[in-house]
Design a protein around this motif. Structure first.
Motif, PDB file in Angstrom:
ATOM      1  N   GLU A  98      95.161  51.198  31.057  1.00 27.40           N
ATOM      2  CA  GLU A  98      94.534  50.548  30.229  1.00 27.40           C
ATOM      3  C   GLU A  98      94.988  48.766  30.332  1.00 27.40           C
ATOM      4  O   GLU A  98      96.091  48.589  30.944  1.00 27.40           O
ATOM      5  N   LYS A 146      94.790  45.007  28.782  1.00 24.81           N
ATOM      6  CA  LYS A 146      94.486  44.122  27.912  1.00 24.81           C
ATOM      7  C   LYS A 146      94.699  42.475  28.437  1.00 24.81           C
ATOM      8  O   LYS A 146      95.836  42.346  28.877  1.00 24.81           O
ATOM      9  N   GLU A 155      90.270  45.691  27.252  1.00 27.64           N
ATOM     10  CA  GLU A 155      89.926  44.985  26.232  1.00 27.64           C
ATOM     11  C   GLU A 155      90.406  43.564  26.378  1.00 27.64           C
ATOM     12  O   GLU A 155      91.360  43.264  26.822  1.00 27.64           O
ATOM     13  N   ARG A 171      81.095  45.078  16.060  1.00 26.30           N
ATOM     14  CA  ARG A 171      81.616  46.107  15.535  1.00 26.30           C
ATOM     15  C   ARG A 171      83.187  46.300  15.992  1.00 26.30           C
ATOM     16  O   ARG A 171      83.297  46.360  17.006  1.00 26.30           O
ATOM     17  N   GLN A 172      84.113  46.085  14.927  1.00 23.61           N
ATOM     18  CA  GLN A 172      85.365  46.370  15.302  1.00 23.61           C
ATOM     19  C   GLN A 172      85.832  47.639  16.060  1.00 23.61           C
ATOM     20  O   GLN A 172      85.499  48.647  15.608  1.00 23.61           O
ATOM     21  N   GLY A 173      86.370  47.441  16.999  1.00 25.22           N
ATOM     22  CA  GLY A 173      87.119  48.789  17.785  1.00 25.22           C
ATOM     23  C   GLY A 173      85.715  49.499  18.579  1.00 25.22           C
ATOM     24  O   GLY A 173      86.019  50.468  19.102  1.00 25.22           O
ATOM     25  N   CYS A 228      83.315  51.221  21.143  1.00 24.34           N
ATOM     26  CA  CYS A 228      83.624  51.626  22.554  1.00 24.34           C
ATOM     27  C   CYS A 228      82.540  51.965  23.347  1.00 24.34           C
ATOM     28  O   CYS A 228      81.674  52.358  22.880  1.00 24.34           O
ATOM     29  N   PRO A 263      84.370  45.420  22.115  1.00 25.14           N
ATOM     30  CA  PRO A 263      85.733  45.417  22.247  1.00 25.14           C
ATOM     31  C   PRO A 263      86.652  46.225  23.125  1.00 25.14           C
ATOM     32  O   PRO A 263      87.636  46.047  23.474  1.00 25.14           O
ATOM     33  N   ARG A 264      86.069  47.359  23.216  1.00 26.15           N
ATOM     34  CA  ARG A 264      86.768  48.372  24.221  1.00 26.15           C
ATOM     35  C   ARG A 264      85.969  48.975  25.400  1.00 26.15           C
ATOM     36  O   ARG A 264      85.023  49.791  24.968  1.00 26.15           O
ATOM     37  N   GLN A 321      83.954  59.635  20.816  1.00 26.21           N
ATOM     38  CA  GLN A 321      84.773  58.270  21.266  1.00 26.21           C
ATOM     39  C   GLN A 321      83.862  57.030  21.161  1.00 26.21           C
ATOM     40  O   GLN A 321      84.352  56.128  20.970  1.00 26.21           O
ATOM     41  N   ASP A 363      80.584  54.460  20.995  1.00 25.90           N
ATOM     42  CA  ASP A 363      79.304  54.023  20.335  1.00 25.90           C
ATOM     43  C   ASP A 363      78.076  53.880  21.235  1.00 25.90           C
ATOM     44  O   ASP A 363      77.184  53.799  20.896  1.00 25.90           O
TER      45      ASP A 363
END
Lengths: 167, 179
Positions: free
Chosen positions: A114, A116, A133, B7-9, B11, B31-32, B65, B67
């Motif tokens: 991961e 960040k 991220e 949208r928060q979070g 993926c 975001p991810r 998991q 979106d």
């Protein structure tokens, strides 16, 4: 003040800071110093300090160099967690990277984990299985997709990602 | 993607190949971002005479998991049965109402060497040869592409000058027998 040094042996914890932070002027960030973990060195444990780190050998553990750079060289292997300003990966890294600055992944890198960071660059062909991220501070500077769709439809061009006319 | 980015979070999964421009493009908006180079894994699986499933068998993403998933033209490199098996996994990974982006080449046009789609300026996609990858091609007509994706509804589709088609699907339902 900071001489190039090489970690000589394995150890539980390697302290890189030559002096305690409180002895230095608060505005000085020593960028000139660096430590190299050589190709034939293996370290298991944590590292924290105030200079750059280059890993050409093998390391498992945690690195905390918040205001400095960590480089995992082409022959370097790292497993664990890195907290640094900038991180460059050219070798094998399995774990998590927390960078206040930039993460660079070169084409020779093999990264699983991961990331960040504030920004990232990835060379084509790198081996990457990652969750990424980025800080979204720069979001305002990015044109909206909607605007891009208008530009795209006016410009009659090559394919664009999910932008164009519905047949 | 704009809504997904807000949208928060949220993926998104990009299945590769690893192109720096694409990763930066998505990572700055979503975001991810999950990245996994299925093209490379497929290349290695087929080169080692292993079944195509070994390209994605190691992926252990949680249920619901993502979106969105950008599959690019990966299905074009799988024969029908392999493609259907992959889609079963995708149905597990994607959230209800999640979006799936699929590209497909025109089966009536001469087959070009392997290329990937690179996001460039002004959101244009440019085909980019990837000489290190060698994969078989099974280009399909529209109907055949749709048939690979039960449970997905086509939201938009585009056809480009070079015959490449882009589809935007939305995942509508999970049928117990297919999950």
């Amino acid at each position: 003040m900071f001489e190039r040094r090489k970690a000589q042996s394995s150890g539980e914890k390697v302290e890189l800071a030559e002096k305690p932070m409180e002895n230095r002027p608060a505005t000085v960030t020593p960028k000139e110093g660096k430590t190299i973990i050589g190709e034939k060195i293996t370290i298991e444990g944590d590292i924290r300090g105030q200079e750059d780190l280059i890993i050409e050998g093998s390391m498992k553990g945690k690195i905390e160099l918040e205001t400095h750079q960590v480089i995992v060289g082409p022959k370097g292997r790292f497993e664990g967690e890195i907290h640094a300003d900038n991180v460059t990966i050219s070798g094998h890294l399995m774990g998590n990277i927390f960078a206040t600055g930039k993460v660079q992944i070169t084409r020779d890198a093999d990264f699983t984990g991961e990331i960040k960071a504030r920004t990232i660059s990835v060379e084509d062909g790198a081996f990457l299985k990652a969750v990424i991220e980025l800080e979204k501070k720069t979001q305002k500077a990015i044109p909206s997709i909607g605007k891009a769709v208008k530009e795209e439809t006016q410009a009659t061009a090559s394919p664009s990602l999910a932008a164009g006319k519905t047949p | 993607m704009e809504r997904m980015g807000e949208r928060q979070g949220a993926c998104l999964l990009d299945v590769g190949p690893i192109l720096g421009a694409n990763i930066v493009f998505f990572a700055r908006r979503i975001p991810r971002l999950f990245v996994c180079d299925l093209f490379r894994h497929l290349h290695e699986a087929l080169g080692g005479k292993r079944p195509p499933d070994t390209a994605w068998r190691h992926l252990e993403y949680p249920l619901k998991q993502f979106d969105g998933i950008v599959l690019w033209d990966f299905l074009d490199h799988l024969e029908k049965e392999g493609a259907l098996r992959l889609i079963r996994h995708i149905r597990r990974w994607i959230k209800p109402k999640g979006m799936l982006v699929v590209f497909s080449r025109d089966p009536d046009r001469s087959l070009e060497p392997f290329f990937a789609f690179e996001v460039q300026k002004e959101f244009r996609l440019h085909p980019r040869p990837i000489p290190r990858l060698s994969l078989p091609l099974y280009p399909r007509q529209n109907r055949a592409v749709m048939a690979l994706l039960p449970g997905f509804s086509s939201i938009k589709s585009f056809i480009y000058r070079n015959g490449v088609r882009e589809y935007l699907f939305r995942f509508e339902k999970t049928e117990p027998d297919m999950s």
